[in-house]
Design a protein around this motif. Structure first.
Motif, mmCIF file in Angstrom:
data_model
loop_
_atom_site.group_PDB
_atom_site.id
_atom_site.type_symbol
_atom_site.label_atom_id
_atom_site.label_comp_id
_atom_site.label_asym_id
_atom_site.label_seq_id
_atom_site.Cartn_x
_atom_site.Cartn_y
_atom_site.Cartn_z
ATOM 1 N N ARG A 53 53.389 -14.497 17.476
ATOM 2 C CA ARG A 53 51.764 -14.069 18.327
ATOM 3 C C ARG A 53 52.524 -13.704 20.125
ATOM 4 N NH1 ARG A 53 48.210 -18.133 19.252
ATOM 5 N NH2 ARG A 53 46.799 -15.960 20.164
ATOM 6 N N ALA A 54 53.992 -13.872 20.186
ATOM 7 C CA ALA A 54 54.391 -14.134 21.426
ATOM 8 C C ALA A 54 54.735 -11.748 21.515
ATOM 9 C CB ALA A 54 55.783 -14.863 21.689
ATOM 10 N N ALA A 55 54.869 -11.438 20.896
ATOM 11 C CA ALA A 55 55.460 -10.042 20.870
ATOM 12 C C ALA A 55 53.911 -9.675 20.456
ATOM 13 C CB ALA A 55 56.462 -9.592 18.760
ATOM 14 N N GLY A 56 52.773 -10.239 20.423
ATOM 15 C CA GLY A 56 51.579 -9.597 20.662
ATOM 16 C C GLY A 56 51.151 -8.968 19.159
ATOM 17 N N MET A 57 51.590 -10.216 17.493
ATOM 18 C CA MET A 57 50.830 -9.312 16.743
ATOM 19 C C MET A 57 49.459 -9.407 16.548
ATOM 20 S SD MET A 57 52.697 -7.235 15.004
ATOM 21 C CE MET A 57 54.587 -7.092 15.599
ATOM 22 N N PRO A 60 45.683 -11.366 11.585
ATOM 23 C CA PRO A 60 46.267 -10.962 9.944
ATOM 24 C C PRO A 60 47.867 -9.774 9.724
ATOM 25 C CG PRO A 60 44.703 -9.883 11.036
ATOM 26 C CD PRO A 60 44.765 -11.465 12.023
ATOM 27 N N VAL A 61 48.078 -9.596 11.070
ATOM 28 C CA VAL A 61 48.831 -9.009 10.941
ATOM 29 C C VAL A 61 50.726 -9.705 10.193
ATOM 30 C CG1 VAL A 61 51.290 -7.946 12.086
ATOM 31 C CG2 VAL A 61 48.540 -6.026 12.451
ATOM 32 N N ILE A 62 50.306 -10.755 11.431
ATOM 33 C CA ILE A 62 51.571 -11.687 11.158
ATOM 34 C C ILE A 62 51.299 -12.567 9.842
ATOM 35 C CG2 ILE A 62 51.605 -14.639 11.502
ATOM 36 C CD1 ILE A 62 50.608 -13.523 14.621
ATOM 37 N N ARG A 63 49.576 -12.594 8.822
ATOM 38 C CA ARG A 63 49.636 -12.922 8.108
ATOM 39 C C ARG A 63 50.513 -12.482 6.630
ATOM 40 N NH1 ARG A 63 44.529 -14.565 7.708
ATOM 41 N NH2 ARG A 63 43.761 -12.111 7.882
ATOM 42 N N ASP A 64 50.826 -10.862 6.979
ATOM 43 C CA ASP A 64 51.263 -9.830 6.091
ATOM 44 C C ASP A 64 52.991 -10.258 6.846
ATOM 45 O OD1 ASP A 64 49.272 -8.707 5.293
ATOM 46 O OD2 ASP A 64 48.880 -6.900 6.388
ATOM 47 N N MET A 84 58.048 -0.777 9.701
ATOM 48 C CA MET A 84 56.984 0.449 10.104
ATOM 49 C C MET A 84 55.718 -0.963 11.414
ATOM 50 S SD MET A 84 56.054 2.504 7.284
ATOM 51 C CE MET A 84 54.529 1.521 6.182
ATOM 52 N N THR A 85 55.252 -1.552 10.796
ATOM 53 C CA THR A 85 54.660 -2.745 11.347
ATOM 54 C C THR A 85 55.025 -2.580 12.886
ATOM 55 O OG1 THR A 85 53.704 -3.614 10.088
ATOM 56 C CG2 THR A 85 52.883 -5.042 11.359
ATOM 57 N N VAL A 86 56.083 -2.816 12.529
ATOM 58 C CA VAL A 86 57.214 -3.523 14.075
ATOM 59 C C VAL A 86 56.852 -2.016 14.696
ATOM 60 C CG1 VAL A 86 59.287 -3.995 15.280
ATOM 61 C CG2 VAL A 86 58.896 -5.563 13.228
ATOM 62 N N ARG A 87 57.515 -1.003 14.433
ATOM 63 C CA ARG A 87 57.731 0.133 15.457
ATOM 64 C C ARG A 87 56.301 0.356 15.326
ATOM 65 N NH1 ARG A 87 61.377 2.496 10.316
ATOM 66 N NH2 ARG A 87 63.365 1.969 11.390
ATOM 67 N N ARG A 88 55.075 -0.172 14.501
ATOM 68 C CA ARG A 88 53.766 -0.197 15.178
ATOM 69 C C ARG A 88 52.982 -0.622 16.604
ATOM 70 N NH1 ARG A 88 52.862 1.216 9.649
ATOM 71 N NH2 ARG A 88 51.932 -1.238 9.863
ATOM 72 N N GLN A 89 54.087 -2.158 16.473
ATOM 73 C CA GLN A 89 53.571 -2.988 17.346
ATOM 74 C C GLN A 89 54.232 -2.325 18.433
ATOM 75 O OE1 GLN A 89 51.768 -4.998 17.714
ATOM 76 N NE2 GLN A 89 52.219 -5.937 19.414
ATOM 77 N N ILE A 90 55.602 -1.951 18.660
ATOM 78 C CA ILE A 90 56.953 -1.585 19.552
ATOM 79 C C ILE A 90 55.849 0.011 20.117
ATOM 80 C CG2 ILE A 90 58.561 -0.453 20.592
ATOM 81 C CD1 ILE A 90 59.579 -1.814 18.232
ATOM 82 N N GLY A 91 55.000 0.197 19.799
ATOM 83 C CA GLY A 91 54.372 1.768 20.307
ATOM 84 C C GLY A 91 53.167 1.784 20.910
ATOM 85 N N ARG A 92 52.388 -0.028 20.536
ATOM 86 C CA ARG A 92 51.434 -0.402 21.737
ATOM 87 C C ARG A 92 51.476 -1.097 22.290
ATOM 88 N NH1 ARG A 92 50.232 -1.977 16.055
ATOM 89 N NH2 ARG A 92 48.480 -1.093 14.684
ATOM 90 N N VAL A 93 53.127 -1.163 22.149
ATOM 91 C CA VAL A 93 53.582 -2.344 23.958
ATOM 92 C C VAL A 93 53.734 -1.030 24.699
ATOM 93 C CG1 VAL A 93 55.696 -3.754 24.531
ATOM 94 C CG2 VAL A 93 54.002 -4.490 22.628
ATOM 95 N N ASP A 94 54.586 -0.212 24.367
ATOM 96 C CA ASP A 94 54.275 0.984 25.390
ATOM 97 C C ASP A 94 53.658 2.285 25.798
ATOM 98 O OD1 ASP A 94 57.726 0.756 24.796
ATOM 99 O OD2 ASP A 94 57.763 2.694 23.147
#
Length: 124
Positions: A53-57, A60-64, A84-94
């Motif tokens: 959650r602190a990483a912005g997830m 539902p993503v955390i459940r996965d 892939m999910t972490v990469r997508r999250q990094i993209g969202r943060v960027d």
């Protein structure tokens, strides 16, 4: 352990712990009298949930993510879906960082207009 103790150990409110349970993120056992009974696995799960959650997830993503968690430590197995999910999250943060930079630049421009030098302000 009871939910109050888990809350004290994890720093997560009882209400949030119940919400996590309702979302399928926690699966405590039950005592003979029907009380929730949280064990070491739930403590680890709450730590992982808090980290994600602190990483912005989102939940539902955390459940996965939780099935990719290693039982012996607060880390995650290196699985392709997780990567892939972490990469997508990094993209969202960027993307958010870029948006915030644009917002900051706009605010600085407004402030520059509002902060006229004394000589200009008194001449008008």
């Amino acid at each position: 352990m009871r939910i109050g103790e888990l809350s004290r150990q994890s720093g997560v409110s009882i209400r949030m712990l119940r919400f996590y349970e309702a979302q399928g993120l926690l699966k405590p056992g039950r005592t003979a009298s029907g009380y929730r009974d949280y064990g070491p696995d739930e403590v680890k799960a709450v730590i992982r949930i808090t980290l994600l959650r602190a990483a912005g997830m989102t939940l539902p993503v955390i459940r996965d993510f939780l099935p990719c968690a290693l039982d012996t430590r607060g880390a995650f197995e290196p699985c392709d879906e997780l990567r892939m999910t972490v990469r997508r999250q990094i993209g969202r943060v960027d993307d958010r960082i870029e948006s915030l930079k644009r917002s900051r630049a706009a605010l600085e421009a407004i402030l520059a207009q509002l902060t006229l030098p004394e000589t200009e302000a008194s001449a008008s």
